[in-house]
Design a protein around this motif. Structure first.
Motif, PDB file in Angstrom:
ATOM      1  N   ASP A   6      57.192  17.298 -39.441  1.00 10.57           N
ATOM      2  CA  ASP A   6      57.052  17.329 -38.003  1.00 10.57           C
ATOM      3  C   ASP A   6      55.278  18.032 -37.389  1.00 10.57           C
ATOM      4  OD1 ASP A   6      59.466  16.291 -38.019  1.00 10.57           O
ATOM      5  OD2 ASP A   6      60.269  17.727 -36.665  1.00 10.57           O
ATOM      6  N   LEU A   7      55.898  19.894 -37.775  1.00 10.64           N
ATOM      7  CA  LEU A   7      54.348  19.514 -37.652  1.00 10.64           C
ATOM      8  C   LEU A   7      52.752  19.069 -38.014  1.00 10.64           C
ATOM      9  CD1 LEU A   7      54.310  23.573 -38.384  1.00 10.64           C
ATOM     10  CD2 LEU A   7      54.803  22.015 -36.211  1.00 10.64           C
ATOM     11  N   VAL A   8      53.037  18.585 -39.473  1.00 11.01           N
ATOM     12  CA  VAL A   8      52.175  17.953 -40.432  1.00 11.01           C
ATOM     13  C   VAL A   8      51.606  16.942 -39.230  1.00 11.01           C
ATOM     14  CG1 VAL A   8      51.651  16.313 -42.314  1.00 11.01           C
ATOM     15  CG2 VAL A   8      52.339  19.165 -42.523  1.00 11.01           C
ATOM     16  N   LEU A   9      52.763  15.765 -39.186  1.00 14.62           N
ATOM     17  CA  LEU A   9      52.656  14.824 -38.291  1.00 14.62           C
ATOM     18  C   LEU A   9      52.402  14.857 -37.229  1.00 14.62           C
ATOM     19  CD1 LEU A   9      56.055  13.555 -39.431  1.00 14.62           C
ATOM     20  CD2 LEU A   9      53.557  12.450 -40.363  1.00 14.62           C
ATOM     21  N   ALA A  10      52.571  15.442 -36.219  1.00 17.44           N
ATOM     22  CA  ALA A  10      51.536  15.883 -35.111  1.00 17.44           C
ATOM     23  C   ALA A  10      50.286  16.538 -35.452  1.00 17.44           C
ATOM     24  CB  ALA A  10      52.341  17.283 -34.503  1.00 17.44           C
TER      25      ALA A  10
ATOM     26  N   VAL B 199      52.534  13.166 -25.751  1.00 19.05           N
ATOM     27  CA  VAL B 199      53.449  12.751 -24.700  1.00 19.05           C
ATOM     28  C   VAL B 199      54.602  12.107 -26.013  1.00 19.05           C
ATOM     29  CG1 VAL B 199      54.582  11.005 -23.734  1.00 19.05           C
ATOM     30  CG2 VAL B 199      52.981  12.172 -22.761  1.00 19.05           C
ATOM     31  N   GLY B 200      53.813  10.792 -26.948  1.00 18.57           N
ATOM     32  CA  GLY B 200      54.495  10.307 -28.119  1.00 18.57           C
ATOM     33  C   GLY B 200      54.922  11.566 -29.615  1.00 18.57           C
ATOM     34  N   VAL B 201      54.489  12.226 -29.010  1.00 16.72           N
ATOM     35  CA  VAL B 201      54.739  12.997 -30.035  1.00 16.72           C
ATOM     36  C   VAL B 201      55.814  14.197 -29.381  1.00 16.72           C
ATOM     37  CG1 VAL B 201      54.446  15.678 -31.452  1.00 16.72           C
ATOM     38  CG2 VAL B 201      52.432  13.656 -31.472  1.00 16.72           C
TER      39      VAL B 201
ATOM     40  N   SER C 236      55.552  19.211 -30.612  1.00 15.38           N
ATOM     41  CA  SER C 236      55.013  18.696 -29.797  1.00 15.38           C
ATOM     42  C   SER C 236      53.672  20.337 -28.709  1.00 15.38           C
ATOM     43  CB  SER C 236      55.331  18.589 -27.900  1.00 15.38           C
ATOM     44  OG  SER C 236      56.631  19.449 -27.494  1.00 15.38           O
ATOM     45  N   VAL C 237      54.251  21.655 -28.918  1.00 15.45           N
ATOM     46  CA  VAL C 237      53.431  22.829 -28.332  1.00 15.45           C
ATOM     47  C   VAL C 237      51.693  22.491 -29.189  1.00 15.45           C
ATOM     48  CG1 VAL C 237      53.565  25.024 -28.587  1.00 15.45           C
ATOM     49  CG2 VAL C 237      54.869  23.731 -27.913  1.00 15.45           C
TER      50      VAL C 237
ATOM     51  N   SER D 261      54.754  17.605 -22.605  1.00 18.72           N
ATOM     52  CA  SER D 261      55.290  17.926 -23.771  1.00 18.72           C
ATOM     53  C   SER D 261      56.705  18.994 -23.920  1.00 18.72           C
ATOM     54  CB  SER D 261      54.201  18.574 -24.889  1.00 18.72           C
ATOM     55  OG  SER D 261      53.996  19.473 -24.148  1.00 18.72           O
ATOM     56  N   GLY D 262      56.924  19.355 -23.070  1.00 21.82           N
ATOM     57  CA  GLY D 262      58.166  20.338 -22.835  1.00 21.82           C
ATOM     58  C   GLY D 262      59.428  19.095 -22.131  1.00 21.82           C
TER      59      GLY D 262
END
Length: 895
Positions: free
Chosen positions: A397-401, A433-435, A444-445, A488-489
């Protein structure tokens, strides 16, 4: 002050609108023991209602010789009692029929738990009252607490006297009002001694057994507690109905909120100790927040284990979705909780300063609810587990973000000369927002921080550095970082809420689909098939439903197979303890399957065996709860099927009993005359022989009468034997072509000897060109002869019987009409039953039954038409030659 939304169902219950339309109201006067004054209080209430102008009638009041009670009956209309003779004793019971015909506004019926005399309308008096309430009649009644089914064992243990007359608790629970009639034990014993409870010869026995002071104290406590529970439920209904959010501390009630922390179990035990000191009810609840789906499996399991511990300790448990503190306090106000037990926080104080203290939030919003804070476990090893930082899914997920921010940066660099900075900010906001919507809060953070850094590095002059040429951009960075973090939150939270909603929706849809199918089934085999299919699809598992056979051995409901030796031990433990065991539980976890009891009323009636393709799914507490809910639905369906079978068996036995009684009565009547006549003939012939008299005309007449009686007896026995064979399907039909006109002519010829007895004329009217019928000639002839004989028996003197035949598609319809009194509409179905129709051969009511069975065996139908005028027409159909009737047999080649 926050107002709760009124509960429509509770509001209807409060104002009485949820009762079926037209149903009467029931008021129960509840006492601890005989003699406390229940009947007296009921009569006083009735006299007050009568003074208010209400139509009051006494159905049953047992004064037991008490003069003061009998005095209250003066001026009240008393309904006549129905007398039942049983065992040489005349019993006087409530006349339900007379009460329904009189239909007063208020009826008094004493002794709710009374058992009616055999042959009464209902077995129990409370069933009589149910019928009266359904008819719209209000009822006042009395009962002692020892007659309630739920406390029967407790009363027997205390008093060493088993109460035989009991009634279901639901009768009292459904009552509109319950009034306690109380009397201290010493006063009750004094009333007993003075003869105001029992007659003198019973007083000594009562004092030595039931009416001991200790027994009366215990019974009084039971009555007080039961009434308090009824009143407490009425108060909660009122509070929900009128949206009362203030706490009414009339009775202590404790609530403990559980969570994933190991200290929750300590919290539950502390709440239990508090409840034991207060002697009150308590609740243990879990608020399923949107973050629940991201918790480690160990935390989720700990929540459900804690709730299960609370249930074992006697708490009423619940889990529901909500926003944490607010949902917990809403539950507390809805259930009139007076004390809320929460755990002491163990995190650092700086966390409360930065993000706020949930404990402070609870205390400030608690209002009238007292908050008790207790410490958790101090042991470090009991702290909740955290997700491993090396979780592959989180790294992905972090890599995709980061990749999403990189793509946005490439676009921003390409467009920075054409677009204003504000538009580039929107591009990064859209990415964040998408992430958040797709990857969750953590990603998102990271995306928010990377987006602000990339915006500064690539979009704000001077490019390629974090230095800012114009200080006006510094507030932009701060506001941008704050906005993207907030957005994002919120987006991540919405995502979690949507996932939780979808999960609940899937669970609800699965349960709804199963319940819709199960509710329409009444066969255990079909119920097992539906249960296996739904549970198997939901859990991706191999499922079995097993129930004890008549010998107590567990068998599959679908194919009747039994258990293997290694499974019997687990299944036996589940049956004995009524708790799940096997794979995924802490009991016998090495078993191949998970075993779940299917219980109703706390007693297992069957077992559910689940072997999941992925055993890990059975360790999910949420899915375990779903499986247990499925088990409850399946158990209810099986219990409903069992009750349906018992109901059908009871109806069958009642019908057999009715037929037996009718057979005995008819047989006795039919056999009496020929046997008496035959006996007299034989005796007279014997006397003539002893006297040496020669056989003359008198002896010949006696012999003719005896032969006629013998023929009647033979005919009756033949009819009974043939009817039993026809009903059992043991008669083989020899079908051949039968001409309708020939059949009708023979029937008229057979009837000619009887036409002269009452001057009845028999005629036939049929088309000679009717098609031939495919029938057994002898049986078809007998069916028609029986109908003609029945018509002759009931035709008017000097009347007429007409036999006709008509062609129908695939059938020939034969009709026999008479001009007798006809057949009432309500009797037209029953007239073909044995011993009901009358007439027929010998008048035993068998002729029409035999005709019906013969017609049915040929695949035809039989019925009777009878209008409001005189006369009846009996009709039946037989198939024409070459047509195979449904349920019939293929004609033989010889025919």
């Amino acid at each position: 002050m926050t107002r709760l939304r009124p509960d429509p169902d509770a509001l209807l219950a409060e104002i009485g609108g949820n009762r079926p339309e037209g149903r009467g109201r029931l008021k129960v006067f509840l006492g601890a023991a005989p003699g406390v004054g229940k009947t007296y209080a009921m009569l006083e209430a009735a006299r007050q209602r009568k003074a208010e102008g209400l139509d009051v009638v006494v159905g049953v009041v047992e004064a037991h010789g008490r003069r003061e009670t009998e005095a209250l009956l003066e001026g009240l209309e008393v309904l006549g009692r129905r007398e039942v003779h049983h065992g040489g004793v005349t019993l006087r019971e409530l006349d339900v029929g007379a009460a329904l015909e009189r239909r007063p506004s208020l009826l008094l019926v004493d002794e709710l738990a009374h058992t009616n005399a055999p042959g009464s309308r209902h077995e129990k008096r409370w069933q009589d009252i149910e019928e009266l309430l359904e008819a719209g009649i209000d009822v006042l009644t009395t009962v002692n607490v020892q007659h309630l089914e739920s406390v029967n064992d407790v009363v027997a243990q205390i008093t060493h006297v088993r109460t035989r007359e009991t009634l279901p608790d639901r009768v009292i629970e459904d009552a509109a009002e319950v009034e306690l009639v109380d009397l201290p034990p010493n006063e009750l014993i004094q009333r007993l001694s003075s003869g105001k409870v029992y007659v003198p010869e019973q007083i000594r026995v009562a004092k030595a057994n039931f009416f001991r002071r200790g027994n009366l104290i215990a019974l009084r406590q039971l009555a007080l507690r039961y009434t308090a529970e009824h009143v407490d439920e009425a108060m909660l209904t009122y509070r929900r109905a009128w949206a009362v959010d203030e706490t009414w501390p009339v009775r202590e009630r404790v609530l403990v909120g559980v969570g994933p922390a190991p200290s929750s179990q300590r919290l539950v035990r502390a709440a239990k100790r508090m409840v034991d000191r207060l002697g009150c009810d308590w609740h243990a609840v879990f608020v399923e927040t949107p973050e629940y789906g991201t918790w480690p499996e160990s935390d989720q399991r700990r929540v459900w284990e804690t709730l299960r511990l609370a249930a074992e300790l006697g708490a009423e448990t619940a889990s529901f979705g909500g926003a944490g503190t607010g949902a917990l306090l809403d539950y507390a106000r809805k259930h009139n909780v007076t004390k809320l037990v929460v755990g002491k926080p163990r995190h650092s104080p700086w966390r409360d300063r930065l993000f706020g203290s949930r404990l402070d939030e609870i205390i400030r919003a608690s209002g009238d609810v007292d908050v008790h804070v207790t410490s958790g476990e101090p042991d470090a090893e009991l702290r909740p587990e955290r997700r491993s930082g090396g979780d592959p899914s989180r790294i992905r997920d972090l890599v995709l973000a980061g990749a999403a921010v990189l793509v946005s940066t490439v676009l921003a660099v390409a467009l920075r000369e054409r677009l204003a900075l504000a538009n580039l900010v929107m591009l990064y906001l859209l990415t964040v927002v998408g992430v958040a919507m797709r990857l969750g809060r953590g990603a998102s953070v990271v995306a928010s921080v990377l987006a602000v850094a990339a915006f500064d590095w690539f979009c704000v002059p001077p490019y390629g550095t974090f230095a800012v040429a114009d200080t006006q951009y510094l507030p932009v960075f701060g506001v941008m970082l704050f906005v993207v973090l907030v957005i994002s939150g919120l987006a991540a939270r919405l995502r979690r809420q949507a996932e939780a909603s979808r999960s609940r929706e899937r669970r609800t849809a699965a349960l709804l689909a199963a319940s819709r199918e199960l509710v329409a089934l009444h066969e255990p085999t079909r119920i097992a098939e539906v249960a296996m299919r739904h549970v198997g699809e939901t859990f991706d598992a191999r499922v079995r439903v097993l129930a004890p056979d008549p010998f107590g051995r567990l068998r599959d409901l679908d194919d009747g197979s039994g258990l293997e030796a290694h499974e019997e031990g687990v299944a036996g433990w589940v049956i004995k303890h009524a708790a799940p065991a096997g794979r995924g539980t802490s009991t016998l976890p090495d078993a191949q399957a998970l075993w779940v009891p299917l219980a109703t009323g706390g007693k297992p009636i069957a077992l559910l065996s689940v072997v999941a393709s992925d055993p890990g799914t059975l360790r999910d507490p949420e899915r375990m709860q779903l499986l247990e809910t499925f088990g409850g639905q399946i158990a209810a369906a099986l219990d409903r099927a069992r009750l349906a079978v018992e109901s059908r068996r009871a109806e069958h036995l009642a019908e057999l009993s009715r037929l037996k009684s009718e057979f005995v009565a008819v047989a006795a009547h039919e056999l009496r005359n020929p046997l008496n006549s035959l006996g007299m003939a034989v005796e007279l012939l014997a006397e003539r022989q002893r006297a040496g008299e020669s056989a003359g005309q008198r002896a010949k007449a006696l012999l003719d009468a005896a032969l006629e009686d013998v023929d009647r007896l033979r005919g009756l026995s033949k009819d009974l034997l043939d009817l039993s064979r026809l009903e059992a399907g043991r008669v083989e039909l020899h079908r051949e072509a039968v001409e309708p006109m020939a059949l009708l002519r023979r029937a008229v010829e057979h009837a000619q000897p009887r036409t002269g007895e009452r001057g009845v004329a028999v005629s036939l009217d049929a088309d000679p060109g009717l098609p031939a019928m495919d029938a057994d000639p002898a049986h078809a002839q007998r069916a028609l002869d029986n109908l003609v004989s029945n018509a002759l028996d009931h035709a008017a003197t000097g009347g007429r019987v007409e036999v006709t035949a008509d062609a129908l598609p695939g059938f020939v319809q034969i009709s026999v009409a008479d001009d007798g009194p006809g057949v009432p509409i309500q009797e037209q179905e029953r007239i073909f039953e044995p011993f009901v129709g009358g007439g027929g051969r010998g008048g035993a009511g068998l002729g029409l039954s035999i005709a019906r069975e013969v017609v049915r065996a040929h695949g035809g139908e039989i019925w009777v038409d009878s209008g409001p005028g005189p006369g009846a027409i009996f009709n039946f159909t037989l198939p024409i030659l070459g047509r195979i009737p449904e349920g019939g047999k293929q004609p033989s080649e010889d025919s």
